[in-house]
Design a protein around this motif. Structure first.
Motif, PDB file in Angstrom:
ATOM      1  N   LEU A 226       3.788   0.243   8.330  1.00 50.61           N
ATOM      2  CA  LEU A 226       2.968  -0.164   7.198  1.00 50.61           C
ATOM      3  C   LEU A 226       1.990  -1.284   7.544  1.00 50.61           C
ATOM      4  CD1 LEU A 226       5.495  -0.275   4.195  1.00 50.61           C
ATOM      5  CD2 LEU A 226       3.776   1.467   4.675  1.00 50.61           C
ATOM      6  N   LEU A 227       2.465  -2.282   8.302  1.00 48.26           N
ATOM      7  CA  LEU A 227       1.700  -3.511   8.486  1.00 48.26           C
ATOM      8  C   LEU A 227       1.039  -3.635   9.848  1.00 48.26           C
ATOM      9  CD1 LEU A 227       4.264  -5.978   6.847  1.00 48.26           C
ATOM     10  CD2 LEU A 227       2.459  -4.638   5.754  1.00 48.26           C
ATOM     11  N   ARG A 228       1.556  -2.941  10.863  1.00 46.41           N
ATOM     12  CA  ARG A 228       0.975  -3.010  12.199  1.00 46.41           C
ATOM     13  C   ARG A 228       0.841  -1.604  12.802  1.00 46.41           C
ATOM     14  NH1 ARG A 228       1.264  -7.449  10.370  1.00 46.41           N
ATOM     15  NH2 ARG A 228       1.764  -9.428  11.419  1.00 46.41           N
ATOM     16  N   PRO A 229       0.231  -0.673  12.073  1.00 49.28           N
ATOM     17  CA  PRO A 229       0.142   0.699  12.595  1.00 49.28           C
ATOM     18  C   PRO A 229      -0.628   0.778  13.912  1.00 49.28           C
ATOM     19  CG  PRO A 229      -1.342   0.399  10.724  1.00 49.28           C
ATOM     20  CD  PRO A 229      -0.476  -0.814  10.793  1.00 49.28           C
ATOM     21  N   GLU A 230      -1.526  -0.191  14.162  1.00 46.34           N
ATOM     22  CA  GLU A 230      -2.344  -0.155  15.370  1.00 46.34           C
ATOM     23  C   GLU A 230      -1.548  -0.442  16.635  1.00 46.34           C
ATOM     24  OE1 GLU A 230      -2.412  -4.417  13.929  1.00 46.34           O
ATOM     25  OE2 GLU A 230      -2.497  -2.417  13.037  1.00 46.34           O
ATOM     26  N   ILE A 231      -0.304  -0.958  16.496  1.00 43.91           N
ATOM     27  CA  ILE A 231       0.529  -1.233  17.670  1.00 43.91           C
ATOM     28  C   ILE A 231       1.952  -0.694  17.505  1.00 43.91           C
ATOM     29  CG2 ILE A 231      -0.738  -3.272  18.455  1.00 43.91           C
ATOM     30  CD1 ILE A 231       1.373  -4.987  17.014  1.00 43.91           C
ATOM     31  N   ALA A 232       2.201   0.063  16.455  1.00 44.46           N
ATOM     32  CA  ALA A 232       3.565   0.505  16.160  1.00 44.46           C
ATOM     33  C   ALA A 232       4.187   1.294  17.302  1.00 44.46           C
ATOM     34  CB  ALA A 232       3.574   1.349  14.878  1.00 44.46           C
ATOM     35  N   ASP A 233       3.371   2.012  18.082  1.00 46.02           N
ATOM     36  CA  ASP A 233       3.910   2.834  19.163  1.00 46.02           C
ATOM     37  C   ASP A 233       4.447   2.007  20.328  1.00 46.02           C
ATOM     38  OD1 ASP A 233       0.887   2.564  19.193  1.00 46.02           O
ATOM     39  OD2 ASP A 233       1.201   3.122  21.277  1.00 46.02           O
TER      40      ASP A 233
ATOM     41  N   THR B  82      16.261  -3.842  -0.086  1.00 47.95           N
ATOM     42  CA  THR B  82      15.940  -2.912   0.999  1.00 47.95           C
ATOM     43  C   THR B  82      15.358  -1.616   0.449  1.00 47.95           C
ATOM     44  OG1 THR B  82      17.687  -3.809   2.411  1.00 47.95           O
ATOM     45  CG2 THR B  82      16.883  -1.613   2.938  1.00 47.95           C
ATOM     46  N   ASN B  83      15.995  -1.068  -0.573  1.00 47.37           N
ATOM     47  CA  ASN B  83      15.517   0.189  -1.158  1.00 47.37           C
ATOM     48  C   ASN B  83      14.109   0.039  -1.730  1.00 47.37           C
ATOM     49  OD1 ASN B  83      17.914   1.472  -0.507  1.00 47.37           O
ATOM     50  ND2 ASN B  83      18.867   1.055  -2.498  1.00 47.37           N
ATOM     51  N   ALA B  84      13.837  -1.112  -2.339  1.00 42.05           N
ATOM     52  CA  ALA B  84      12.505  -1.344  -2.905  1.00 42.05           C
ATOM     53  C   ALA B  84      11.455  -1.378  -1.803  1.00 42.05           C
ATOM     54  CB  ALA B  84      12.491  -2.653  -3.693  1.00 42.05           C
TER      55      ALA B  84
ATOM     56  N   GLN C 273       7.926   1.443  -0.308  1.00 41.29           N
ATOM     57  CA  GLN C 273       6.530   1.011  -0.199  1.00 41.29           C
ATOM     58  C   GLN C 273       5.748   1.968   0.708  1.00 41.29           C
ATOM     59  OE1 GLN C 273       5.384  -1.566  -2.120  1.00 41.29           O
ATOM     60  NE2 GLN C 273       7.504  -1.467  -2.886  1.00 41.29           N
ATOM     61  N   THR C 274       4.494   2.156   0.367  1.00 39.05           N
ATOM     62  CA  THR C 274       3.592   3.013   1.142  1.00 39.05           C
ATOM     63  C   THR C 274       2.343   2.209   1.522  1.00 39.05           C
ATOM     64  OG1 THR C 274       2.404   3.786  -0.818  1.00 39.05           O
ATOM     65  CG2 THR C 274       4.384   5.019  -0.157  1.00 39.05           C
ATOM     66  N   LEU C 275       1.499   2.809   2.344  1.00 34.81           N
ATOM     67  CA  LEU C 275       0.250   2.153   2.700  1.00 34.81           C
ATOM     68  C   LEU C 275      -0.575   1.824   1.458  1.00 34.81           C
ATOM     69  CD1 LEU C 275      -0.827   4.261   5.811  1.00 34.81           C
ATOM     70  CD2 LEU C 275      -0.054   1.886   5.816  1.00 34.81           C
ATOM     71  N   GLU C 276      -0.508   2.697   0.476  1.00 36.08           N
ATOM     72  CA  GLU C 276      -1.278   2.485  -0.744  1.00 36.08           C
ATOM     73  C   GLU C 276      -0.722   1.323  -1.555  1.00 36.08           C
ATOM     74  OE1 GLU C 276      -0.158   5.406   0.315  1.00 36.08           O
ATOM     75  OE2 GLU C 276      -2.105   6.231   0.949  1.00 36.08           O
ATOM     76  N   THR C 277       0.603   1.236  -1.696  1.00 35.23           N
ATOM     77  CA  THR C 277       1.182   0.167  -2.513  1.00 35.23           C
ATOM     78  C   THR C 277       1.027  -1.199  -1.860  1.00 35.23           C
ATOM     79  OG1 THR C 277       3.386   0.520  -1.554  1.00 35.23           O
ATOM     80  CG2 THR C 277       2.851   1.734  -3.567  1.00 35.23           C
ATOM     81  N   VAL C 278       1.173  -1.265  -0.538  1.00 34.38           N
ATOM     82  CA  VAL C 278       1.017  -2.572   0.106  1.00 34.38           C
ATOM     83  C   VAL C 278      -0.449  -2.993   0.107  1.00 34.38           C
ATOM     84  CG1 VAL C 278       3.085  -2.321   1.536  1.00 34.38           C
ATOM     85  CG2 VAL C 278       0.873  -1.582   2.431  1.00 34.38           C
ATOM     86  N   SER C 279      -1.366  -2.016   0.178  1.00 32.66           N
ATOM     87  CA  SER C 279      -2.790  -2.336   0.121  1.00 32.66           C
ATOM     88  C   SER C 279      -3.171  -2.877  -1.253  1.00 32.66           C
ATOM     89  CB  SER C 279      -3.638  -1.101   0.436  1.00 32.66           C
ATOM     90  OG  SER C 279      -3.393  -0.649   1.753  1.00 32.66           O
ATOM     91  N   ALA C 280      -2.450  -2.451  -2.282  1.00 27.14           N
ATOM     92  CA  ALA C 280      -2.730  -2.912  -3.645  1.00 27.14           C
ATOM     93  C   ALA C 280      -2.324  -4.365  -3.842  1.00 27.14           C
ATOM     94  CB  ALA C 280      -2.006  -2.022  -4.654  1.00 27.14           C
TER      95      ALA C 280
END
Length: 430
Positions: free
Chosen positions: A248-255, A386-388, A392-399
């Protein structure tokens, strides 16, 4: 003539190969960076006149320098490493110069130090340099091709072993002057100029494949296995949260980050077992880069101190979840009733770093650790937090509706440790 493949930033060539893939630069990119990009090796006028299909000849990996920098750092290509490389380059240049001038009465030129070289390389943004081709039979061709650098006296202070002569534009002349280190170190230096961050880094492989010199299978993105970091945690909850956080937060380095699967029969859960696991890793010739991550609680702190007493190889690091100011006055409940206390090194497991703003979170003291003279605690209703987060998705965290401050601190701390380890390994190899 053959076909070339280049690694470029803007129009500046940092690496190239002819009729073969050459150096594998796939680690700089992810699959989302695979796209079409105009190629200087294609005759678009001829293609248009003959109504031909470009096909896959334009295929390339394309990523902004801004998004390449975090990957460079995790590979160990920091400004500190660039400085080491430059210092070594200057030392070698001086030794060569003194050897060649042994029988001549002349002093060694004043060569730039690293800070001066960095300033020279970033004085002008790449987009401001001209890439217009200057024909070799053009009057005053050298002066025109050198552009703004033609009368720059600072160019004489660069540690070059030979005169630059294979240039055809202002950009290519600039590239010959500064491209004296590892290409990734040059990329990291160029990123110091914030105007360069929007410039694309391009590794174009389409023409090479279309010409039959390589296959598409040779061009794969993402960090290679030996370049990734294996994160060993105390339990499965840490794995789930951290994996989701990186996506969600570091997709550019997640790999770059891999986690041990603890979902079925993993025998090393808990802080004390993780210590034994780390000790075992230290005794074998492990190629992976490993970070052993403990909770920021009493058990984790004890295990962390215990493991620090052991000599670990360069490719194994031990750390705790970061201590945060937000934990200095946290609501707690124990034998003395409810009060506010500092839960750093006492009760801050991974769930405490999630968004706990829905109501006032509570840590319950569970046991007293005699050797540390402190209580160990646990977050109440941690499964709900944890469940909450897992929803979360990319859209919800971007909001912006979910508080990510503490979780970002965790990812920053973990990334910093990994960068430090990568730098140490590279330094040892040098």
């Amino acid at each position: 003539m053959g076909t070339e493949i280049t690694l470029e930033v803007g129009k500046l060539t940092l690496d190239w190969s002819k009729n073969s893939r050459g150096v594998d630069h796939g680690v700089l990119f992810q699959e989302r960076d695979r796209k079409r990009h105009p190629s200087d090796q294609l005759d678009y006028e001829y293609i248009a006149e003959n109504n031909e299909d470009v096909g896959d000849a334009e295929m390339a990996f394309v990523r902004s320098l801004r998004d390449v920098v975090p990957r460079l750092e995790l590979l160990g290509f920091t400004l500190q490493r660039a400085e080491r490389e430059y210092t070594n380059r200057v030392d070698a240049w001086r030794e060569e110069y003194q050897w060649e001038s042994e029988n001549e009465d002349k002093s060694t030129p004043d060569i730039m130090n690293f800070d001066e070289f960095k300033s020279f390389a970033t004085k002008h943004s790449l987009k401001d340099l001209s890439s217009d081709y200057i024909d070799y039979d053009t009057p005053n061709r050298d002066e025109l091709a050198r552009g703004r650098f033609n009368s720059d006296s600072e160019t004489q202070r660069l540690p070059s072993s030979s005169q630059w002569d294979n240039y055809y534009s202002e950009t290519s002349y600039f590239g010959q002057m500064i491209n004296i280190l590892h290409p990734y170190s040059i990329l990291r230096i160029l990123a110091v100029n914030t105007d360069n961050l929007a410039v694309d880094v391009v590794w174009q492989y389409g023409p090479l494949i279309e010409s039959g010199w390589a296959s598409e299978a040779e061009f794969t993105p993402n960090a290679r296995r030996t370049q990734t970091f294996l994160i060993a945690t105390e339990g499965n909850s840490d794995v789930r949260i951290l994996e989701h956080a990186f996506k969600l937060l570091r997709p550019e380095i997640a790999d770059f980050f891999r986690f041990i699967d603890m979902s079925s029969g993993y025998p090393f859960t808990g802080a004390s077992n993780l210590v034994q696991f780390a000790k075992g890793l230290a005794t074998i010739d492990l190629l992976n880069q490993v970070v052993v991550l403990f909770d920021n609680d009493a058990a984790g702190f004890r295990a962390y101190k215990q493991l620090l007493k052991h000599t670990l190889p360069l490719n194994i690091r031990v750390m705790m979840l970061p201590e945060l100011d937000e934990f200095h006055a946290f609501r707690t409940k124990g034998p003395q009733g409810e009060t506010y206390a500092d839960i750093n090194r006492r009760a801050a497991a991974i769930e405490c770093y999630l968004d706990t703003s829905n109501g006032e979170p509570l840590v319950v003291w569970t046991s007293y650790m005699e050797d540390l003279k402190i209580y160990q605690g646990a977050l109440d209703k941690k499964e709900e937090y944890t469940n909450a987060f897992m929803q979360q998705t990319l859209e919800t965290v971007s909001a912006g509706s979910y508080d990510l401050k503490k979780l970002n601190a965790v990812l920053d701390s973990l990334s910093t440790e990994c960068i430090s380890m990568a730098m140490g390994i590279h330094q040892e190899r040098c």
